[in-house]
Enzyme design. Structure first.
Site, PDB file in Angstrom:
ATOM      1  N   ARG A 117       1.331   2.629   3.324  1.00 29.15           N
ATOM      2  CA  ARG A 117       2.356   3.730   3.396  1.00 29.15           C
ATOM      3  C   ARG A 117       3.525   3.410   2.748  1.00 29.15           C
ATOM      4  O   ARG A 117       3.960   2.037   2.506  1.00 29.15           O
ATOM      5  CB  ARG A 117       2.567   3.736   4.930  1.00 29.15           C
ATOM      6  N   TYR A 118       4.137   4.162   2.190  1.00 28.73           N
ATOM      7  CA  TYR A 118       5.363   4.238   1.219  1.00 28.73           C
ATOM      8  C   TYR A 118       5.261   3.184   0.058  1.00 28.73           C
ATOM      9  O   TYR A 118       6.067   2.563  -0.262  1.00 28.73           O
ATOM     10  CB  TYR A 118       6.436   3.695   2.193  1.00 28.73           C
ATOM     11  N   ARG A 119       3.979   3.260  -0.431  1.00 26.59           N
ATOM     12  CA  ARG A 119       3.697   2.221  -1.615  1.00 26.59           C
ATOM     13  C   ARG A 119       3.742   0.758  -1.552  1.00 26.59           C
ATOM     14  O   ARG A 119       3.984   0.010  -2.203  1.00 26.59           O
ATOM     15  CB  ARG A 119       4.486   2.620  -2.715  1.00 26.59           C
ATOM     16  N   LEU A 120       3.789   0.284   0.154  1.00 28.61           N
ATOM     17  CA  LEU A 120       3.427  -0.943   0.344  1.00 28.61           C
ATOM     18  C   LEU A 120       2.200  -1.258   0.489  1.00 28.61           C
ATOM     19  O   LEU A 120       1.587  -1.668   1.491  1.00 28.61           O
ATOM     20  CB  LEU A 120       4.398  -1.233   1.773  1.00 28.61           C
ATOM     21  N   HIS A 121       1.624  -1.577  -0.629  1.00 28.66           N
ATOM     22  CA  HIS A 121      -0.167  -1.541  -0.815  1.00 28.66           C
ATOM     23  C   HIS A 121      -0.347  -3.052  -0.640  1.00 28.66           C
ATOM     24  O   HIS A 121       0.501  -4.003  -0.606  1.00 28.66           O
ATOM     25  CB  HIS A 121      -0.539  -1.267  -2.023  1.00 28.66           C
TER      26      HIS A 121
END
Length: 210
Positions: free
Chosen positions: A187-191
């Site tokens: 989520r939110y590009r916190l891959h």
């Protein structure tokens, strides 16, 4: 890839849950991709470098994977074949977008022998065997008719059920991995990015910042 809406309860990747080596982990993810019904889950983007340093990429199909590495087949006179002959270092990416997963492989290519390549060639449909002869891969041709005419000529040369020999300019390649990164959307590009890296004493897993 927009991953900002990934489900909040989706599990993140943990090094403790990963297999002890990248090929076993890759087999797990490939099995997941096949079970999910993805179109062409074995498709990988293969990046090479030309003799004069130009980066080039194309999609090829993975035909085998085991503890030795990743196997694909190609015309050796093609651009990728020429690139690999000049510099065997490559990168391959499996873009499993619908699953919000990606695998990136970096390593060097070993050119497989004729003896090792022929069993796969023999397993191909007859039309694909003729196609290996008909296509002078990566060369400019005048028209589609020229290609179709070449295929028809070869079919007359080797009418069924006559055996079609494997071209000496065609064969297999094995990518021997040095690093394999498993990427999963967060989520939110916190891959999650977990990379296996080959060391003298085996594989180590390290987490990379997204």
């Amino acid at each position: 890839m927009d991953t900002t809406e990934r489900a909040p309860d989706s599990r993140s990747l943990s090094p403790e849950e990963m297999a002890g080596d990248p090929m076993t982990q890759f087999a797990r993810w490939m099995s997941d991709a096949e079970a999910a019904g993805l179109a062409e889950p074995t498709a990988m983007v293969l990046a090479t470098t030309s003799a004069d340093g130009r980066p080039r990429a194309r999609t090829v199909l993975l035909k085998a994977h085991d503890q030795t590495g990743f196997t694909f087949y190609s015309n050796r006179t093609s651009r990728k074949g020429q690139d690999i002959a000049a510099d065997p270092r490559v990168c391959a990416v499996f873009p499993w977008y619908p699953m919000q997963r990606q695998v990136t492989v970096e390593g060097s290519v070993i050119t497989m022998s004729r003896e090792a390549s022929e069993p796969y060639y023999r397993s191909r449909p007859r039309g694909s065997q003729l196609g290996a002869w008909a296509s002078r891969q990566s060369r400019v041709i005048g028209s589609r008719d020229e290609l179709d005419g070449r295929a028809a000529e070869l079919e007359r040369r080797w009418p069924a059920p006559e055996t079609i020999p494997m071209p000496d300019f065609w064969g297999g390649y094995l990518i021997v991995p040095e690093t394999v990164e498993f990427w999963q959307a967060g989520r939110y590009r916190l891959h999650d990015r977990l990379r296996y890296r080959c060391r003298d004493d085996g594989w180590t897993v390290e987490r990379l910042s997204p």
